[in-house]
Design a protein around this motif. Sequence first.
Motif, PDB file in Angstrom:
ATOM      1  N   GLN A 255     -10.034  -4.406   1.085  1.00 32.84           N
ATOM      2  CA  GLN A 255     -10.924  -3.984   0.005  1.00 32.84           C
ATOM      3  C   GLN A 255     -10.372  -4.349  -1.360  1.00 32.84           C
ATOM      4  O   GLN A 255     -11.104  -4.814  -2.235  1.00 32.84           O
ATOM      5  CB  GLN A 255     -11.190  -2.484   0.101  1.00 32.84           C
ATOM      6  CG  GLN A 255     -12.174  -2.205   1.222  1.00 32.84           C
ATOM      7  CD  GLN A 255     -12.555  -0.744   1.321  1.00 32.84           C
ATOM      8  OE1 GLN A 255     -12.097   0.087   0.554  1.00 32.84           O
ATOM      9  NE2 GLN A 255     -13.389  -0.433   2.279  1.00 32.84           N
ATOM     10  N   LEU A 256      -9.065  -4.154  -1.530  1.00 34.42           N
ATOM     11  CA  LEU A 256      -8.469  -4.499  -2.827  1.00 34.42           C
ATOM     12  C   LEU A 256      -8.680  -5.988  -3.113  1.00 34.42           C
ATOM     13  O   LEU A 256      -8.920  -6.406  -4.236  1.00 34.42           O
ATOM     14  CB  LEU A 256      -6.967  -4.188  -2.832  1.00 34.42           C
ATOM     15  CG  LEU A 256      -6.567  -2.718  -2.758  1.00 34.42           C
ATOM     16  CD1 LEU A 256      -5.055  -2.588  -2.777  1.00 34.42           C
ATOM     17  CD2 LEU A 256      -7.167  -1.921  -3.919  1.00 34.42           C
TER      18      LEU A 256
ATOM     19  N   MET B 128      -5.858   1.614   8.659  1.00 30.14           N
ATOM     20  CA  MET B 128      -6.371   2.053   7.357  1.00 30.14           C
ATOM     21  C   MET B 128      -5.727   1.275   6.226  1.00 30.14           C
ATOM     22  O   MET B 128      -6.359   0.959   5.215  1.00 30.14           O
ATOM     23  CB  MET B 128      -6.133   3.546   7.183  1.00 30.14           C
ATOM     24  CG  MET B 128      -7.164   4.312   7.965  1.00 30.14           C
ATOM     25  SD  MET B 128      -7.245   6.039   7.603  1.00 30.14           S
ATOM     26  CE  MET B 128      -7.519   6.180   5.885  1.00 30.14           C
ATOM     27  N   VAL B 129      -4.460   0.963   6.430  1.00 27.39           N
ATOM     28  CA  VAL B 129      -3.760   0.181   5.416  1.00 27.39           C
ATOM     29  C   VAL B 129      -4.410  -1.200   5.297  1.00 27.39           C
ATOM     30  O   VAL B 129      -4.659  -1.705   4.194  1.00 27.39           O
ATOM     31  CB  VAL B 129      -2.253   0.045   5.773  1.00 27.39           C
ATOM     32  CG1 VAL B 129      -1.561  -0.912   4.828  1.00 27.39           C
ATOM     33  CG2 VAL B 129      -1.589   1.412   5.730  1.00 27.39           C
TER      34      VAL B 129
ATOM     35  N   THR C  55       0.515  -6.419   7.168  1.00 24.07           N
ATOM     36  CA  THR C  55      -0.016  -6.930   5.906  1.00 24.07           C
ATOM     37  C   THR C  55       0.165  -8.439   5.822  1.00 24.07           C
ATOM     38  O   THR C  55      -0.751  -9.178   5.450  1.00 24.07           O
ATOM     39  CB  THR C  55       0.695  -6.260   4.712  1.00 24.07           C
ATOM     40  OG1 THR C  55       0.529  -4.862   4.840  1.00 24.07           O
ATOM     41  CG2 THR C  55       0.136  -6.731   3.388  1.00 24.07           C
TER      42      THR C  55
ATOM     43  N   ILE D  36       0.832  -1.208   0.000  1.00 21.19           N
ATOM     44  CA  ILE D  36       0.000   0.000   0.000  1.00 21.19           C
ATOM     45  C   ILE D  36       0.872   1.267   0.000  1.00 21.19           C
ATOM     46  O   ILE D  36       0.549   2.253  -0.645  1.00 21.19           O
ATOM     47  CB  ILE D  36      -0.938  -0.008   1.237  1.00 21.19           C
ATOM     48  CG1 ILE D  36      -1.801  -1.283   1.252  1.00 21.19           C
ATOM     49  CG2 ILE D  36      -1.792   1.253   1.298  1.00 21.19           C
ATOM     50  CD1 ILE D  36      -2.855  -1.381   0.183  1.00 21.19           C
TER      51      ILE D  36
ATOM     52  N   ILE E 172      -3.410  -0.338  -5.048  1.00 22.59           N
ATOM     53  CA  ILE E 172      -3.816   0.980  -4.544  1.00 22.59           C
ATOM     54  C   ILE E 172      -3.327   2.057  -5.520  1.00 22.59           C
ATOM     55  O   ILE E 172      -3.910   3.133  -5.624  1.00 22.59           O
ATOM     56  CB  ILE E 172      -3.267   1.224  -3.106  1.00 22.59           C
ATOM     57  CG1 ILE E 172      -3.931   2.447  -2.456  1.00 22.59           C
ATOM     58  CG2 ILE E 172      -1.780   1.410  -3.108  1.00 22.59           C
ATOM     59  CD1 ILE E 172      -5.183   2.156  -1.730  1.00 22.59           C
TER      60      ILE E 172
ATOM     61  N   TRP F 231      -0.957   6.964   6.043  1.00 26.02           N
ATOM     62  CA  TRP F 231      -1.978   6.211   6.755  1.00 26.02           C
ATOM     63  C   TRP F 231      -1.367   5.401   7.872  1.00 26.02           C
ATOM     64  O   TRP F 231      -0.251   4.887   7.750  1.00 26.02           O
ATOM     65  CB  TRP F 231      -2.641   5.202   5.792  1.00 26.02           C
ATOM     66  CG  TRP F 231      -3.662   5.787   4.892  1.00 26.02           C
ATOM     67  CD1 TRP F 231      -4.125   7.061   4.876  1.00 26.02           C
ATOM     68  CD2 TRP F 231      -4.341   5.082   3.835  1.00 26.02           C
ATOM     69  NE1 TRP F 231      -5.058   7.194   3.886  1.00 26.02           N
ATOM     70  CE2 TRP F 231      -5.208   6.009   3.235  1.00 26.02           C
ATOM     71  CE3 TRP F 231      -4.293   3.771   3.360  1.00 26.02           C
ATOM     72  CZ2 TRP F 231      -6.028   5.659   2.168  1.00 26.02           C
ATOM     73  CZ3 TRP F 231      -5.104   3.418   2.308  1.00 26.02           C
ATOM     74  CH2 TRP F 231      -5.969   4.358   1.714  1.00 26.02           C
TER      75      TRP F 231
ATOM     76  N   MET G 207       0.835   7.663   0.746  1.00 28.27           N
ATOM     77  CA  MET G 207      -0.240   7.165   1.600  1.00 28.27           C
ATOM     78  C   MET G 207       0.173   7.441   3.040  1.00 28.27           C
ATOM     79  O   MET G 207       0.953   6.694   3.617  1.00 28.27           O
ATOM     80  CB  MET G 207      -0.438   5.659   1.397  1.00 28.27           C
ATOM     81  CG  MET G 207      -0.742   5.251  -0.033  1.00 28.27           C
ATOM     82  SD  MET G 207      -2.111   6.154  -0.738  1.00 28.27           S
ATOM     83  CE  MET G 207      -3.451   5.466   0.177  1.00 28.27           C
TER      84      MET G 207
ATOM     85  N   GLN H 117      -7.435  -2.023   6.059  1.00 26.29           N
ATOM     86  CA  GLN H 117      -8.757  -1.899   5.456  1.00 26.29           C
ATOM     87  C   GLN H 117      -8.635  -1.779   3.929  1.00 26.29           C
ATOM     88  O   GLN H 117      -9.391  -2.412   3.188  1.00 26.29           O
ATOM     89  CB  GLN H 117      -9.442  -0.668   6.020  1.00 26.29           C
ATOM     90  CG  GLN H 117     -10.936  -0.809   6.034  1.00 26.29           C
ATOM     91  CD  GLN H 117     -11.584   0.447   6.601  1.00 26.29           C
ATOM     92  OE1 GLN H 117     -10.950   1.231   7.309  1.00 26.29           O
ATOM     93  NE2 GLN H 117     -12.833   0.648   6.286  1.00 26.29           N
ATOM     94  N   ALA H 118      -7.659  -0.992   3.502  1.00 27.49           N
ATOM     95  CA  ALA H 118      -7.461  -0.824   2.055  1.00 27.49           C
ATOM     96  C   ALA H 118      -7.089  -2.162   1.428  1.00 27.49           C
ATOM     97  O   ALA H 118      -7.613  -2.546   0.373  1.00 27.49           O
ATOM     98  CB  ALA H 118      -6.364   0.209   1.797  1.00 27.49           C
TER      99      ALA H 118
END
Length: 259
Positions: free
Chosen positions: A116-117, A109-110, A140, A57, A93, A105, A103, A112-113
Amino acid sequence: RILSHQVQRGVKLMEGIKNIIAVASGKGGVGKSTTAVNLALALAKEGAKVGMLDADIYGPSQPRMLGISGKPTSKDGKKMEPMEGHGIKAMSIGFLIDDETPMVWRGPMVMQALEQLLSDTRWGELDYLVVDLPPGTGDTQLTLAQKVPVSGAVIVTTPQDIALLDARKGLKMFEKVGVPILGIIENMSFYICPKCGNEDDIFGHGGGAAMAEQDGVEFLGAIPLDRSIRNEADNGAPTVVAEPDSRLAKIYLELARHV
Ligand code: ADP
């Protein structure tokens, strides 16, 4: 309960995706992203349906390496259609932000991103989803290992001691969280002078193989340090597609056969 929820999500996520292969490294700059993209393209060249999830990210490399620009669209307003480059599907991202925006963040938040990806992309049927992880053993890696049924991890390292030390930490982390290690790839393994043909082990020799032996995992192979590998990835057409019949492309194809 949280765990069973996570496992359920993972199983749902796997629908249509046969194998999830994580490509990891202990350190940054060892050529993990370059190796991941060439492996993905090699698998596709062998006829597999392949996706690439750029899980880095803070430093996404795959849009550039796959030569993809533009933004993903959504047909139903819920899931994003993956982008496509050289016959593989990709999500990063990097498609959603512009090139020069950092980013800034925090971890949650990372994560969550990343989720989502992974889950808000309409991957469709895939034989392999290759995940290009950020370096190290952080959030991650843990999120991925816990929420997704990862089939196995490939560890990319360079041969010098300092990189091997960190690669071993990565390996141990995956073992701890129950992700099978598919093997170790030694990148920037040696350099052949294009003028005189002299072979030089710039970062030392055989470290990856020795580590694999010590840790009881497979040594998948070695990739040389070669200007064209960098040039081609920088230009958005990695070696496996830029020079498909070259000695270098054959090395990646051979590695992909072992994955
Ligand atoms: P990481 O993902 O580990 O941070 P990258 O894949 O981004 O590393 O590679 C770092 C740099 O090294 C990039 O400029 C890439 O083109 C280059 N590179 C990677 N592997 C090789 C190689 N075998 N020969 C030459 N350059 C390489």
